[in-house]
Design a protein around this motif. Structure first.
Motif, PDB file in Angstrom:
ATOM      1  N   GLN A   1     -10.983  -5.078  15.317  1.00 56.39           N
ATOM      2  CA  GLN A   1     -12.278  -4.343  15.252  1.00 56.39           C
ATOM      3  C   GLN A   1     -12.960  -4.212  14.113  1.00 56.39           C
ATOM      4  OE1 GLN A   1     -14.709  -4.119  19.251  1.00 56.39           O
ATOM      5  NE2 GLN A   1     -16.094  -5.082  18.275  1.00 56.39           N
ATOM      6  N   TYR A   2     -12.533  -2.714  13.869  1.00 56.98           N
ATOM      7  CA  TYR A   2     -12.746  -2.244  13.061  1.00 56.98           C
ATOM      8  C   TYR A   2     -12.314  -1.575  11.652  1.00 56.98           C
ATOM      9  CZ  TYR A   2     -16.326  -1.984  16.705  1.00 56.98           C
ATOM     10  OH  TYR A   2     -17.246  -2.437  17.617  1.00 56.98           O
ATOM     11  N   SER A   3     -12.270  -1.446  10.854  1.00 52.44           N
ATOM     12  CA  SER A   3     -12.368  -1.174   9.204  1.00 52.44           C
ATOM     13  C   SER A   3     -12.719   0.033   9.235  1.00 52.44           C
ATOM     14  CB  SER A   3     -11.649  -1.725   8.198  1.00 52.44           C
ATOM     15  OG  SER A   3      -9.949  -3.193   8.443  1.00 52.44           O
ATOM     16  N   CYS A   4     -12.220   0.738   8.533  1.00 55.78           N
ATOM     17  CA  CYS A   4     -13.155   1.751   7.813  1.00 55.78           C
ATOM     18  C   CYS A   4     -13.280   2.429   6.369  1.00 55.78           C
ATOM     19  CB  CYS A   4     -12.709   3.368   8.372  1.00 55.78           C
ATOM     20  SG  CYS A   4     -14.207   4.843   7.658  1.00 55.78           S
ATOM     21  N   ASN A   5     -14.055   2.483   5.124  1.00 54.95           N
ATOM     22  CA  ASN A   5     -13.906   3.016   3.679  1.00 54.95           C
ATOM     23  C   ASN A   5     -15.274   4.005   3.614  1.00 54.95           C
ATOM     24  OD1 ASN A   5     -13.996   0.083   2.359  1.00 54.95           O
ATOM     25  ND2 ASN A   5     -15.065  -0.393   4.466  1.00 54.95           N
ATOM     26  N   LEU A   6     -13.766   4.838   3.143  1.00 58.87           N
ATOM     27  CA  LEU A   6     -14.190   6.565   3.138  1.00 58.87           C
ATOM     28  C   LEU A   6     -14.459   6.804   1.322  1.00 58.87           C
ATOM     29  CD1 LEU A   6     -12.588   8.154   5.678  1.00 58.87           C
ATOM     30  CD2 LEU A   6     -14.804   7.876   5.618  1.00 58.87           C
ATOM     31  N   LYS A   7     -15.508   7.024   0.579  1.00 58.15           N
ATOM     32  CA  LYS A   7     -15.808   7.695  -0.683  1.00 58.15           C
ATOM     33  C   LYS A   7     -15.311   9.496  -0.682  1.00 58.15           C
ATOM     34  CE  LYS A   7     -15.577   6.248  -4.710  1.00 58.15           C
ATOM     35  NZ  LYS A   7     -16.748   6.173  -5.377  1.00 58.15           N
ATOM     36  N   PHE A   8     -14.461   9.598  -1.601  1.00 62.03           N
ATOM     37  CA  PHE A   8     -14.485  10.689  -1.816  1.00 62.03           C
ATOM     38  C   PHE A   8     -14.977  11.398  -3.568  1.00 62.03           C
ATOM     39  CE2 PHE A   8     -11.291  10.518   1.922  1.00 62.03           C
ATOM     40  CZ  PHE A   8     -10.623  12.274   1.963  1.00 62.03           C
ATOM     41  N   LYS A   9     -16.207  12.135  -2.974  1.00 58.49           N
ATOM     42  CA  LYS A   9     -16.470  12.266  -4.192  1.00 58.49           C
ATOM     43  C   LYS A   9     -16.077  13.108  -5.264  1.00 58.49           C
ATOM     44  CE  LYS A   9     -20.902  12.482  -4.266  1.00 58.49           C
ATOM     45  NZ  LYS A   9     -22.792  12.861  -4.451  1.00 58.49           N
ATOM     46  N   ASP A  10     -16.076  12.212  -6.886  1.00 59.55           N
ATOM     47  CA  ASP A  10     -15.244  13.367  -7.741  1.00 59.55           C
ATOM     48  C   ASP A  10     -16.189  14.358  -8.316  1.00 59.55           C
ATOM     49  OD1 ASP A  10     -13.831  14.321  -9.766  1.00 59.55           O
ATOM     50  OD2 ASP A  10     -14.129  12.009 -10.644  1.00 59.55           O
ATOM     51  N   GLN A  11     -15.856  15.350  -8.490  1.00 60.35           N
ATOM     52  CA  GLN A  11     -16.354  16.782  -8.528  1.00 60.35           C
ATOM     53  C   GLN A  11     -16.262  16.656 -10.353  1.00 60.35           C
ATOM     54  OE1 GLN A  11     -14.984  19.956  -6.852  1.00 60.35           O
ATOM     55  NE2 GLN A  11     -16.266  21.757  -8.533  1.00 60.35           N
ATOM     56  N   SER A  12     -18.246  16.734  -9.982  1.00 54.94           N
ATOM     57  CA  SER A  12     -18.458  17.049 -12.010  1.00 54.94           C
ATOM     58  C   SER A  12     -19.290  18.266 -11.612  1.00 54.94           C
ATOM     59  CB  SER A  12     -18.970  15.898 -12.428  1.00 54.94           C
ATOM     60  OG  SER A  12     -20.581  16.228 -11.505  1.00 54.94           O
ATOM     61  N   LEU A  13     -19.674  19.244 -13.498  1.00 55.68           N
ATOM     62  CA  LEU A  13     -20.158  20.335 -13.203  1.00 55.68           C
ATOM     63  C   LEU A  13     -21.301  20.031 -12.718  1.00 55.68           C
ATOM     64  CD1 LEU A  13     -19.032  20.971 -17.721  1.00 55.68           C
ATOM     65  CD2 LEU A  13     -18.291  21.886 -15.228  1.00 55.68           C
ATOM     66  N   LEU A  14     -22.345  18.879 -12.641  1.00 56.57           N
ATOM     67  CA  LEU A  14     -23.778  18.655 -12.153  1.00 56.57           C
ATOM     68  C   LEU A  14     -23.334  18.546 -11.281  1.00 56.57           C
ATOM     69  CD1 LEU A  14     -25.185  15.889 -14.974  1.00 56.57           C
ATOM     70  CD2 LEU A  14     -25.308  19.184 -15.708  1.00 56.57           C
ATOM     71  N   GLU A  15     -22.721  18.593 -10.533  1.00 57.62           N
ATOM     72  CA  GLU A  15     -22.664  18.417  -8.705  1.00 57.62           C
ATOM     73  C   GLU A  15     -22.727  19.490  -8.211  1.00 57.62           C
ATOM     74  OE1 GLU A  15     -23.226  16.433  -6.197  1.00 57.62           O
ATOM     75  OE2 GLU A  15     -21.931  15.139  -7.535  1.00 57.62           O
ATOM     76  N   ARG A  16     -23.981  19.504  -7.531  1.00 62.06           N
ATOM     77  CA  ARG A  16     -24.749  20.205  -6.575  1.00 62.06           C
ATOM     78  C   ARG A  16     -24.187  20.375  -5.214  1.00 62.06           C
ATOM     79  NH1 ARG A  16     -30.995  20.719  -7.663  1.00 62.06           N
ATOM     80  NH2 ARG A  16     -31.055  20.996 -10.242  1.00 62.06           N
ATOM     81  N   MET A  17     -23.635  18.930  -4.355  1.00 59.78           N
ATOM     82  CA  MET A  17     -22.861  19.257  -3.577  1.00 59.78           C
ATOM     83  C   MET A  17     -20.976  18.990  -3.922  1.00 59.78           C
ATOM     84  SD  MET A  17     -26.155  17.902  -1.217  1.00 59.78           S
ATOM     85  CE  MET A  17     -25.110  18.318   0.048  1.00 59.78           C
ATOM     86  N   PRO A  18     -20.323  19.630  -4.228  1.00 64.37           N
ATOM     87  CA  PRO A  18     -19.173  19.363  -4.437  1.00 64.37           C
ATOM     88  C   PRO A  18     -18.300  19.148  -2.739  1.00 64.37           C
ATOM     89  CG  PRO A  18     -19.199  21.541  -4.379  1.00 64.37           C
ATOM     90  CD  PRO A  18     -20.863  20.928  -4.316  1.00 64.37           C
ATOM     91  N   ARG A  19     -17.109  17.973  -3.078  1.00 63.15           N
ATOM     92  CA  ARG A  19     -16.294  18.262  -1.808  1.00 63.15           C
ATOM     93  C   ARG A  19     -16.822  16.586  -0.990  1.00 63.15           C
ATOM     94  NH1 ARG A  19     -16.901  23.342  -3.270  1.00 63.15           N
ATOM     95  NH2 ARG A  19     -14.783  24.256  -3.829  1.00 63.15           N
ATOM     96  N   GLN A  20     -18.247  16.444  -1.428  1.00 64.14           N
ATOM     97  CA  GLN A  20     -18.047  15.687  -0.226  1.00 64.14           C
ATOM     98  C   GLN A  20     -17.323  13.855   0.040  1.00 64.14           C
ATOM     99  OE1 GLN A  20     -22.143  15.381   0.726  1.00 64.14           O
ATOM    100  NE2 GLN A  20     -21.324  17.802   0.381  1.00 64.14           N
ATOM    101  N   VAL A  21     -17.156  13.762   1.234  1.00 64.73           N
ATOM    102  CA  VAL A  21     -16.816  12.518   1.720  1.00 64.73           C
ATOM    103  C   VAL A  21     -17.815  11.848   2.447  1.00 64.73           C
ATOM    104  CG1 VAL A  21     -15.196  11.562   2.952  1.00 64.73           C
ATOM    105  CG2 VAL A  21     -15.017  13.682   2.181  1.00 64.73           C
ATOM    106  N   GLN A  22     -17.975  10.258   2.086  1.00 65.66           N
ATOM    107  CA  GLN A  22     -18.791   9.176   2.433  1.00 65.66           C
ATOM    108  C   GLN A  22     -18.149   8.557   3.045  1.00 65.66           C
ATOM    109  OE1 GLN A  22     -22.636   9.233  -0.228  1.00 65.66           O
ATOM    110  NE2 GLN A  22     -23.378  10.764   0.217  1.00 65.66           N
ATOM    111  N   GLY A  23     -19.281   7.259   3.703  1.00 68.71           N
ATOM    112  CA  GLY A  23     -17.991   6.074   4.570  1.00 68.71           C
ATOM    113  C   GLY A  23     -18.922   5.671   5.463  1.00 68.71           C
TER     114      GLY A  23
END
Length: 412
Positions: free
Chosen positions: A220-242
């Motif tokens: 019935q289900y599938s899942c999409n996750l995005k591990f955000k790429d860290q940058s010098l301007l990123e204030r919230m590193p290590r983020q995962v959303q999906g």
């Protein structure tokens, strides 16, 4: 009956004593310039570069595969949710497990030992209800295969890790698919995301995992996750959303969090106005507390257990198990000169592996499935362990012998 089960579980947990810290080093560690060692290897695949033992942690890549099962209880819970007919919570728990497998990588600048061809690692954790076996099944390309069975589920996969060193950073690109199958026939497959280890020469080293992860389900289900790429301007590193979607593409839940800390989910509900409404955030996973006695390798409490070798266990292991590697054992004990000498000796043997593979060498516990193009566990390991019958398992950490090579002249 429920009380009897709980009582039995508590007895089992209390009967399994595992170590909580590494041995005290027997020598003072020598200072070494990382740049002086790796400056000539820019652009190379580091799996083929011989580095001093100071760059290693006392674990092999086979053991690192099992370290990802620190949060195996999430798969146990996923199995139970499926039994109760809650398929949505099942895939949310599976997604949490996929994210949690990265949690212990933070602050781990040292690399695991590259296994020898035919090297294995077993993990028998009755208190967790899991058994695990892994083997290095190919030298070129370097492929490790693993198989784990738990409470109502089994997970298997193989992987090749492509790496490149670029001066200040190492880029790791994993190749391979993980397959999770529950006893009721529901399966999920996914691949790991990319990793960069930064500040190798200047600054404090740190790792970053980034990219898309698609967890495909067969129902019935599938899942999409995005591990955000860290940058010098990123204030919230290590983020995962999906998000989780059904077979029609409709989003039914969302996920957000950090791969080194925690993960939350929200169920999306359709209200009368026709708009999606999010429920209050619910915690689905949180990282375990660090050990009371931290090591310079920054190992988790779970990782500290993985290379433990008791006399009782040593009698049961095949001669190919990673815990019997002399260089890795000397490093764990803080005997750095002996560790370096053994690492050099084993790496000289490792150079023979390609010829051995070309001459028909085959894995002992895994076989390549031509249909799925992946290595699958063929069985027999735990039966051999029960009988203490390791015929056909070469003593790969000793001096090279005719018994292992067939004939020396083929590999000299």
């Amino acid at each position: 009956m429920q009380g009897e089960t709980a009582c039995w579980t508590n007895e089992l947990l209390s009967s399994v004593n595992r170590r909580t810290k590494l041995p005290e080093p027997r020598e003072m560690e020598k200072g070494i310039s990382m740049w002086s060692v790796i400056k000539d290897n820019v652009g190379k695949d580091l799996t083929s570069v011989c580095l001093p033992v100071y760059f290693n942690e006392p674990l092999s890549s086979l053991q690192k595969c099992f370290e990802e099962f620190e949060y195996s209880h999430l798969l146990d819970e996923a199995y139970q949710f499926g039994k109760m007919g809650n398929s949505l919570m099942r895939i949310l728990k599976v997604a949490a497990f996929a994210v949690a497998s990265y949690a212990s990588s933070e602050g781990r600048p040292c690399k695991p030992f590259n296994p020898l061809l035919g090297e294995t690692y077993e993990a028998d954790f009755p208190e967790r209800g899991i058994q695990f076996i892994s083997e290095k099944v190919s030298h070129h390309p370097m492929i490790v295969a693993c198989h784990c069975e738990g409470k109502g589920w089994k997970l298997w996969g193989d992987g090749d890790l492509k790496s490149r060193f670029w001066g200040q950073s190492i880029h790791l690109d994993p190749v391979g698919i993980l397959t999770l199958e529950f006893d009721d026939g529901e399966t999920f497959t996914w691949s790991k995301v990319k990793t960069t280890i930064n500040n190798l020469i200047v600054g404090k080293p740190y790792c970053n995992h980034y990219g898309a992860m698609k967890i495909k389900g067969n129902r019935q289900y599938s899942c999409n996750l995005k591990f955000k790429d860290q940058s010098l301007l990123e204030r919230m590193p290590r983020q995962v959303q999906g998000y989780v979607e059904d077979t029609t593409g409709k989003r039914v839940a969302s996920l957000r969090g950090e791969w080194n800390n925690c993960l939350y989910f929200e169920i999306l509900k359709l209200v009368i106005s026709g708009k999606l409404q999010e429920e209050e955030d619910s915690l689905i996973w949180r990282k375990n507390e660090p050990p009371a006695d931290p090591t310079r390798y920054n190992l988790s409490s779970f990782a500290i257990m993985l290379n433990e070798l008791t006399p009782e266990l040593q009698e049961k292991l095949p001669p190919t198990d990673s815990r019997l590697r002399p260089d890795q054992r000397f490093l764990e004990n803080g005997e750095y000169d002996r560790a370096n000498a053994e690492k050099l000796r084993l790496e000289q043997r490792q150079r023979m592996s390609r010829r051995m593979q070309e001459d028909g060498w085959k894995p002992k516990w895994f076989k390549k499935d031509s249909k799925e193009d992946t290595y699958r566990y063929i069985g027999g390991y735990w039966e051999a362990r029960d009988q203490n019958n390791w015929d056909g398992c070469p003593d790969i950490f000793r001096d090279f012998s005719d018994e292992y090579a067939g004939t020396k002249r083929n590999y000299e």
